[in-house]
Design a protein around this motif. Sequence first.
Motif, mmCIF file in Angstrom:
data_model
loop_
_atom_site.group_PDB
_atom_site.id
_atom_site.type_symbol
_atom_site.label_atom_id
_atom_site.label_comp_id
_atom_site.label_asym_id
_atom_site.label_seq_id
_atom_site.Cartn_x
_atom_site.Cartn_y
_atom_site.Cartn_z
ATOM 1 N N UNK A 11 -50.784 59.644 67.580
ATOM 2 C CA UNK A 11 -49.449 59.995 67.101
ATOM 3 C C UNK A 11 -48.600 58.762 66.786
ATOM 4 N N UNK A 12 -49.103 57.572 67.086
ATOM 5 C CA UNK A 12 -48.338 56.364 66.802
ATOM 6 C C UNK A 12 -48.515 55.957 65.349
ATOM 7 N N UNK A 13 -47.507 55.299 64.826
ATOM 8 C CA UNK A 13 -47.559 54.835 63.441
ATOM 9 C C UNK A 13 -48.453 53.602 63.353
ATOM 10 N N UNK A 14 -49.242 53.516 62.325
ATOM 11 C CA UNK A 14 -50.132 52.392 62.110
ATOM 12 C C UNK A 14 -49.888 51.839 60.715
ATOM 13 N N UNK A 15 -50.146 50.555 60.549
ATOM 14 C CA UNK A 15 -50.031 49.908 59.251
ATOM 15 C C UNK A 15 -51.422 49.525 58.782
ATOM 16 N N UNK A 16 -51.750 49.915 57.573
ATOM 17 C CA UNK A 16 -53.044 49.593 56.994
ATOM 18 C C UNK A 16 -52.810 48.642 55.840
ATOM 19 N N UNK A 17 -53.508 47.540 55.848
ATOM 20 C CA UNK A 17 -53.355 46.543 54.794
ATOM 21 C C UNK A 17 -54.729 46.249 54.201
ATOM 22 N N UNK A 18 -54.810 46.333 52.894
ATOM 23 C CA UNK A 18 -56.072 46.006 52.254
ATOM 24 C C UNK A 18 -55.806 45.561 50.829
ATOM 25 N N UNK A 19 -56.759 44.898 50.249
ATOM 26 C CA UNK A 19 -56.658 44.370 48.897
ATOM 27 C C UNK A 19 -57.884 44.820 48.128
ATOM 28 N N UNK A 20 -57.655 45.336 46.959
ATOM 29 C CA UNK A 20 -58.768 45.820 46.144
ATOM 30 C C UNK A 20 -58.725 45.098 44.807
ATOM 31 N N UNK A 21 -59.834 44.566 44.432
ATOM 32 C CA UNK A 21 -59.975 43.939 43.123
ATOM 33 C C UNK A 21 -61.135 44.626 42.424
ATOM 34 N N UNK A 22 -60.832 45.291 41.357
ATOM 35 C CA UNK A 22 -61.864 46.013 40.615
ATOM 36 C C UNK A 22 -62.257 45.169 39.417
ATOM 37 N N UNK A 23 -63.518 44.974 39.269
ATOM 38 C CA UNK A 23 -64.009 44.204 38.140
ATOM 39 C C UNK A 23 -64.787 42.997 38.626
ATOM 40 N N UNK A 24 -65.459 42.378 37.730
ATOM 41 C CA UNK A 24 -66.209 41.181 38.045
ATOM 42 C C UNK A 24 -66.277 40.327 36.803
ATOM 43 N N UNK A 25 -66.601 39.103 37.009
ATOM 44 C CA UNK A 25 -66.737 38.206 35.872
ATOM 45 C C UNK A 25 -68.077 38.506 35.210
ATOM 46 N N UNK A 26 -68.062 38.805 33.957
ATOM 47 C CA UNK A 26 -69.340 39.109 33.305
ATOM 48 C C UNK A 26 -70.180 37.848 33.148
#
Length: 114
Positions: A11-26
């Motif tokens: 029931x406690x509040x949580x913080x979720x942090x993440x980074x998403x990078x979609x793609x790649x160098x061809x």
Amino acid sequence: MYKFCFHNPYSTAETVSFYIHVGHIPNEHDLAKDEHLDPINVKIAQLREALESVTAEQKFLKARDARHRHTNESTRKRVVGYTIGEYLLLALASGLQVIYIRRLFSKSVAYNRV
């Protein structure tokens, strides 16, 4: 399109942090033919990808440092509070022992014990 689901069973509040990078160098093979492609553009794209990776890592490390600093500060406050409480209890116990020993050796109590 991507979908992310997070579940918090507590029931406690949580913080979720993440980074998403979609793609790649061809690769160079996936791009246009060599006669159409300038090798400097490939290097620029690789450097851009490396720079984005370093920037994301820096953001992550700064966020982690802030979380660790917060944990360290809260732990320090608790340790100081417990230490002060321990000193107060030690002083109280010492005072009660002094009062008990004085009362034990006082003349009015000592004559009644014989």
